[in-house]
Design a protein around this motif. Structure first.
Motif: not given
Length: 345
Positions: A42-47
């Motif tokens: 998921d590219e929307k995950l925060t670091p």
């Protein structure tokens, strides 16, 4: 650059992870891992969330005794995601796993890789680089590498280590590498520390006295040394025969000269003496053995003498080879370094 993790997010995540770990059956646990792996895409995950997911996967593999899988997962992640700000921590987990399994050379490789290629990172308030250096000091067999590690600890983390101890250990590694001038500098810096005379360093019981001797000897004229043991023995015997106390005073070492009983130690407060031979020669009948004591060896020699005092007539004059490789012209010469009172024990 150092990065602090959001402790509240991590705490919440670990509480959830612990619940899942104890409540899931093995098949359910495998399904959870699969779901977590999918979540990583998921590219929307925060670091921070991505960190929590990766950490959950790694710890789950570790607690399942799949350390090989954990290592493969983390190294693959680091390889494919070079910009992950937590890569230093992932490789720390890899290095720690190898260290725990006894594969110290591989662990050393990863600890070094972290130091050289990744910025420092604070995890739960601890510096990853500092932890790496601590481990490397313990497992490395290379003095050259240890010199680098000690210098980094001194320069980068002075508040987290004993600088006094670091200077001594650094000096000893310089000596092993034959870098005697650097060793002397480190010993000098050690002596300048306020606790140098009182610090107790594991494995180095005489740190202060040894450093003091080396630095004092370096700063001295060294004009009392002789080219050979034979030259020193001949000169001392001649001076005794002639009752030439001035020459004997001249021949004695001007640094760290001791006069003590056989049961004492050079480090004892009353072992270092600064007196003239005149008071022990005038009116006395001094004699010496023709041959050096049989316990003498290529680095140390003892000359038995008598007649110095009615209370302690027997003195063994102690000669030793100078160990000072920082100055090749002095190293290997001989000095009269001390006196032992009484018969040998």
């Amino acid at each position: 650059m150092k990065i602090k993790l959001k402790s509240f997010v991590i705490l919440c995540f670990f509480l959830t992870a612990a619940f899942l770990c104890f409540s899931c059956t093995p098949p359910e646990k495998d399904e959870t891992l699969a779901q977590l792996r999918l979540l990583l895409n998921d590219e929307k995950l925060t670091p921070q969330t991505r960190y929590a997911v990766i950490n959950r996967i790694a710890n789950s593999l570790y607690t399942s005794k799949k350390t090989g899988g954990m290592v493969l997962f983390l190294t693959d992640w680091v390889e494919k995601n070079p910009d992950d700000i937590y890569n230093a921590y992932w490789l720390l987990m890899v290095a720690s796993s190898y260290l725990e399994s006894g594969a110290e050379p591989v662990a050393e490789y990863y600890f070094n890789r972290i130091l050289k290629n990744y910025p420092d990172l604070l995890v739960q308030g601890k510096s990853v680089h500092f932890l790496c250096l601590q481990h490397l000091i313990q497992i490395s067999s290379s003095s050259a590498n240890k010199i680098s590690y000690f210098n980094q600890l001194i320069n980068r983390f002075p508040s987290l280590v004993s600088i006094t101890e670091m200077y001594v250990r650094l000096a000893m590694e310089y000596e092993k590498e034959g870098e005697y001038k650097e060793a002397l500098k480190s010993y000098s810096l050690f002596l300048k520390q306020p606790d140098s005379s009182t610090i107790q360093i594991p494995g180095i019981p005489d740190a202060y006295s040894n450093a003091r001797k080396m630095v004092d000897f370096s700063n001295s004229t060294k004009d009392w040394t002789f080219e050979s043991l034979n030259a020193l023995e001949t000169a001392v015997k001649r001076a005794i025969r002639q009752y030439d106390w001035r020459s004997l005073d001249k021949y004695r070492s001007k640094v760290n000269f001791f006069a003590m009983s056989w049961k004492s130690s050079e480090t004892d407060a009353n072992a270092l003496e600064n007196f003239s031979m005149r008071g022990f020669m005038v009116g006395q009948r001094i004699r010496y053995n023709e041959k050096l004591d049989e316990s003498s060896n290529p680095n140390e020699a003892y000359l038995r003498t008598t007649g110095w005092s009615p209370y302690m007539p027997v003195w063994y004059l102690y000669f030793r080879k100078v160990n000072f490789p920082v100055d090749p012209e002095i190293h290997g010469r001989w000095e009269w370094a001390g006196i032992y009172y009484g018969e040998k024990l």
